[in-house]
Design a protein around this motif. Sequence first.
Motif, PDB file in Angstrom:
ATOM      1  N   ALA A  17       0.880  -1.179   0.000  1.00 46.90           N
ATOM      2  CA  ALA A  17       0.000   0.000   0.000  1.00 46.90           C
ATOM      3  C   ALA A  17       0.909   1.217   0.000  1.00 46.90           C
ATOM      4  CB  ALA A  17      -0.892   0.002   1.239  1.00 46.90           C
ATOM      5  N   SER A  18       0.603   2.176  -0.865  1.00 43.39           N
ATOM      6  CA  SER A  18       1.480   3.350  -0.910  1.00 43.39           C
ATOM      7  C   SER A  18       0.693   4.632  -1.102  1.00 43.39           C
ATOM      8  CB  SER A  18       2.530   3.194  -2.007  1.00 43.39           C
ATOM      9  OG  SER A  18       1.912   2.987  -3.246  1.00 43.39           O
ATOM     10  N   THR A  19       1.262   5.691  -0.570  1.00 42.17           N
ATOM     11  CA  THR A  19       0.792   7.038  -0.856  1.00 42.17           C
ATOM     12  C   THR A  19       2.025   7.918  -0.808  1.00 42.17           C
ATOM     13  OG1 THR A  19      -0.665   8.844  -0.193  1.00 42.17           O
ATOM     14  CG2 THR A  19       0.081   7.418   1.557  1.00 42.17           C
ATOM     15  N   GLY A  20       2.164   8.770  -1.824  1.00 44.57           N
ATOM     16  CA  GLY A  20       3.385   9.574  -1.907  1.00 44.57           C
ATOM     17  C   GLY A  20       4.599   8.664  -1.919  1.00 44.57           C
ATOM     18  N   LYS A  21       5.569   8.984  -1.062  1.00 45.16           N
ATOM     19  CA  LYS A  21       6.806   8.172  -1.059  1.00 45.16           C
ATOM     20  C   LYS A  21       6.725   7.005  -0.084  1.00 45.16           C
ATOM     21  CE  LYS A  21      10.001  11.823  -2.366  1.00 45.16           C
ATOM     22  NZ  LYS A  21      10.482  13.047  -1.754  1.00 45.16           N
ATOM     23  N   GLN A  22       5.635   6.921   0.671  1.00 38.45           N
ATOM     24  CA  GLN A  22       5.527   5.871   1.691  1.00 38.45           C
ATOM     25  C   GLN A  22       4.976   4.592   1.097  1.00 38.45           C
ATOM     26  OE1 GLN A  22       6.803   6.057   4.655  1.00 38.45           O
ATOM     27  NE2 GLN A  22       7.420   8.181   4.299  1.00 38.45           N
ATOM     28  N   ARG A  23       5.610   3.494   1.397  1.00 38.42           N
ATOM     29  CA  ARG A  23       5.166   2.187   0.912  1.00 38.42           C
ATOM     30  C   ARG A  23       5.246   1.183   2.051  1.00 38.42           C
ATOM     31  NH1 ARG A  23       6.313   0.491  -4.127  1.00 38.42           N
ATOM     32  NH2 ARG A  23       7.358  -1.355  -3.370  1.00 38.42           N
ATOM     33  N   PHE A  24       4.245   0.358   2.191  1.00 40.36           N
ATOM     34  CA  PHE A  24       4.287  -0.686   3.226  1.00 40.36           C
ATOM     35  C   PHE A  24       3.874  -2.009   2.613  1.00 40.36           C
ATOM     36  CE2 PHE A  24       3.793   3.226   5.599  1.00 40.36           C
ATOM     37  CZ  PHE A  24       4.756   3.073   6.574  1.00 40.36           C
ATOM     38  N   ARG A  25       4.752  -3.000   2.697  1.00 39.22           N
ATOM     39  CA  ARG A  25       4.435  -4.332   2.196  1.00 39.22           C
ATOM     40  C   ARG A  25       4.028  -5.198   3.380  1.00 39.22           C
ATOM     41  NH1 ARG A  25       7.594  -8.104  -2.092  1.00 39.22           N
ATOM     42  NH2 ARG A  25       6.273  -9.940  -1.820  1.00 39.22           N
ATOM     43  N   GLU A  26       2.743  -5.372   3.521  1.00 37.68           N
ATOM     44  CA  GLU A  26       2.207  -6.216   4.606  1.00 37.68           C
ATOM     45  C   GLU A  26       0.839  -6.713   4.168  1.00 37.68           C
ATOM     46  OE1 GLU A  26       2.892  -5.189   8.782  1.00 37.68           O
ATOM     47  OE2 GLU A  26       3.931  -3.397   8.101  1.00 37.68           O
ATOM     48  N   LYS A  27       0.104  -7.322   5.108  1.00 35.95           N
ATOM     49  CA  LYS A  27      -1.224  -7.841   4.760  1.00 35.95           C
ATOM     50  C   LYS A  27      -2.259  -6.737   4.686  1.00 35.95           C
ATOM     51  CE  LYS A  27      -1.590 -12.499   4.918  1.00 35.95           C
ATOM     52  NZ  LYS A  27      -1.640 -13.726   5.635  1.00 35.95           N
ATOM     53  N   MET A  28      -3.196  -6.869   3.758  1.00 35.55           N
ATOM     54  CA  MET A  28      -4.369  -5.996   3.708  1.00 35.55           C
ATOM     55  C   MET A  28      -5.597  -6.870   3.931  1.00 35.55           C
ATOM     56  SD  MET A  28      -5.807  -3.719   0.526  1.00 35.55           S
ATOM     57  CE  MET A  28      -6.726  -5.012  -0.302  1.00 35.55           C
ATOM     58  N   LEU A  29      -6.556  -6.348   4.674  1.00 39.44           N
ATOM     59  CA  LEU A  29      -7.769  -7.098   4.985  1.00 39.44           C
ATOM     60  C   LEU A  29      -8.972  -6.281   4.522  1.00 39.44           C
ATOM     61  CD1 LEU A  29      -9.259  -9.364   6.752  1.00 39.44           C
ATOM     62  CD2 LEU A  29      -9.186  -7.670   8.588  1.00 39.44           C
ATOM     63  N   VAL A  30      -9.890  -6.919   3.797  1.00 42.85           N
ATOM     64  CA  VAL A  30     -11.129  -6.232   3.432  1.00 42.85           C
ATOM     65  C   VAL A  30     -12.086  -6.337   4.624  1.00 42.85           C
ATOM     66  CG1 VAL A  30     -13.033  -6.127   1.792  1.00 42.85           C
ATOM     67  CG2 VAL A  30     -10.773  -6.881   1.014  1.00 42.85           C
ATOM     68  N   THR A  31     -12.736  -5.205   4.984  1.00 39.60           N
ATOM     69  CA  THR A  31     -13.697  -5.219   6.097  1.00 39.60           C
ATOM     70  C   THR A  31     -15.089  -4.851   5.565  1.00 39.60           C
ATOM     71  OG1 THR A  31     -13.582  -2.878   6.682  1.00 39.60           O
ATOM     72  CG2 THR A  31     -11.844  -4.310   7.575  1.00 39.60           C
ATOM     73  N   HIS A  32     -16.087  -4.885   6.440  1.00 41.03           N
ATOM     74  CA  HIS A  32     -17.455  -4.543   6.018  1.00 41.03           C
ATOM     75  C   HIS A  32     -17.577  -3.079   5.638  1.00 41.03           C
ATOM     76  CE1 HIS A  32     -19.142  -8.402   6.850  1.00 41.03           C
ATOM     77  NE2 HIS A  32     -18.538  -8.424   8.028  1.00 41.03           N
ATOM     78  N   ARG A  33     -16.644  -2.261   6.149  1.00 42.55           N
ATOM     79  CA  ARG A  33     -16.758  -0.814   5.880  1.00 42.55           C
ATOM     80  C   ARG A  33     -15.616  -0.285   5.016  1.00 42.55           C
ATOM     81  NH1 ARG A  33     -19.397   2.478   9.430  1.00 42.55           N
ATOM     82  NH2 ARG A  33     -17.540   3.754   9.735  1.00 42.55           N
TER      83      ARG A  33
END
Length: 397
Positions: free
Chosen positions: A225-241
Amino acid sequence: MGYGAVNSQRGRSRDVLVLGAGAAGLMAAIEAGRRGLRVTVLDHAERPGKKILISGGGRCNFTNIHCRPENFLSENPHFARSALAGFTPQDFLELVHRHRIPYHEKTLGQLFCDGSAQAILDLLLEECAAAGVEIELRQKVTAVGHGSGFTVETESDSFGSSAVIVATGGLSIPKMGATGLAYEIARQFGLRVVEPRPALVPLTLDGAARESWCDLAGVSAEVVASTGKQRFREKMLVTHRGLSGPAILQISSYWRQGETVEIDFAPGEPVYAGLLALSAGRHTAAAETALRQVLPQRLAERLLALDPPQGWSNRALEAAEQRLHRWPVVPSGTEGFDKAEVTAGGVATAELSAKTMEAKRVPGLYFIGEAVDVTGHLGGFNFQWAWASGAAAGRAV
Ligand code: FDA
């Protein structure tokens, strides 16, 4: 286990009053108490360290052995350096070893208790008791005055001291007793506060974006997941919201309303490379098979349904590949302070000494922990900041 030397004598004068019996306040009290100062910690809760107890899913991710200043957000990215160098993860680990608390590294340098987070709270309370620190609970601080020394009013008592360390945290999880007291005190003394905002918080989706994703609630995948120069490689979870999981919590600290978050659904994997081979079948089933190599089935199907390759030429496949690695999502907002693990923003670092945490313009007044505009990434960094900033103030006060 008792709460150190809980004292019932009222209204006396102390060397140091610490406001807030959380991670930062207890650490500051220990360091100051060890130096022979008469220290009292005041907290409105009925027990100290409540956030420690619920942290890390009840096992407290108490530090991160890869802690670096780059793991923190602040208006001044260099501010945390001095305190972090003065009290390192190794310093906290020495305490953990001395108290014989079993722990393990979970991932990415994150250290967790093998057992309950209570062990970390017991460590702090035992050190408080050994350092002669008094802890007064059910003391809601209502006012701080400053004349020749400081006066602190609570709903039921009045205390005097030559120094005050404000460690009342930020606004996250109000139902656990979070208040904006630190910001009120800062503003009262003319100190600037960087607008507090929820951080390490799930992001919400509305309208078409919610319809596209939220029926997959519970599905997770490793992404960048990234925005601008920040990037994080980890798990993403879909939620109800909307979206959550470590990758999203991390990026939420940097995300601002209206911005796009880009998701790489297959970090480092050329998903459609196989289809580009001349002999390969080029059709939806082959694309789905390729996607399912790297993603859970439901996510693979959804991505194909939302954005099927626009034809089967090399060019079309390359374009589809690119979109998979830079999928734009525009969150409608965050789940707010109710769900935020921490508060970003807070007492402006420009107002404080980076070495001691003392307000430059108000000698004797210190701010530490989450109350300050220093916010850690997910993974034990926020406790490390609490320990380090607490130790800095406790040694200087
Ligand atoms: P903290 O909020 O801990 O303490 C402030 C104290 O001040 C509280 O005891 C409160 O009662 C008191 N107070 C507030 N207003 C008052 C008033 N008016 N009068 C008197 N007392 C008042 N971090 C990490 O590194 N690893 C982890 O595993 C986790 N896990 C985690 C899970 C969850 C669910 C949350 C919400 C947070 C985490 N964190 C975390 C973040 C971590 O808990 C947080 O950064 C620290 O607890 C901050 O410590 P402080 O001492 O600054 O504030």
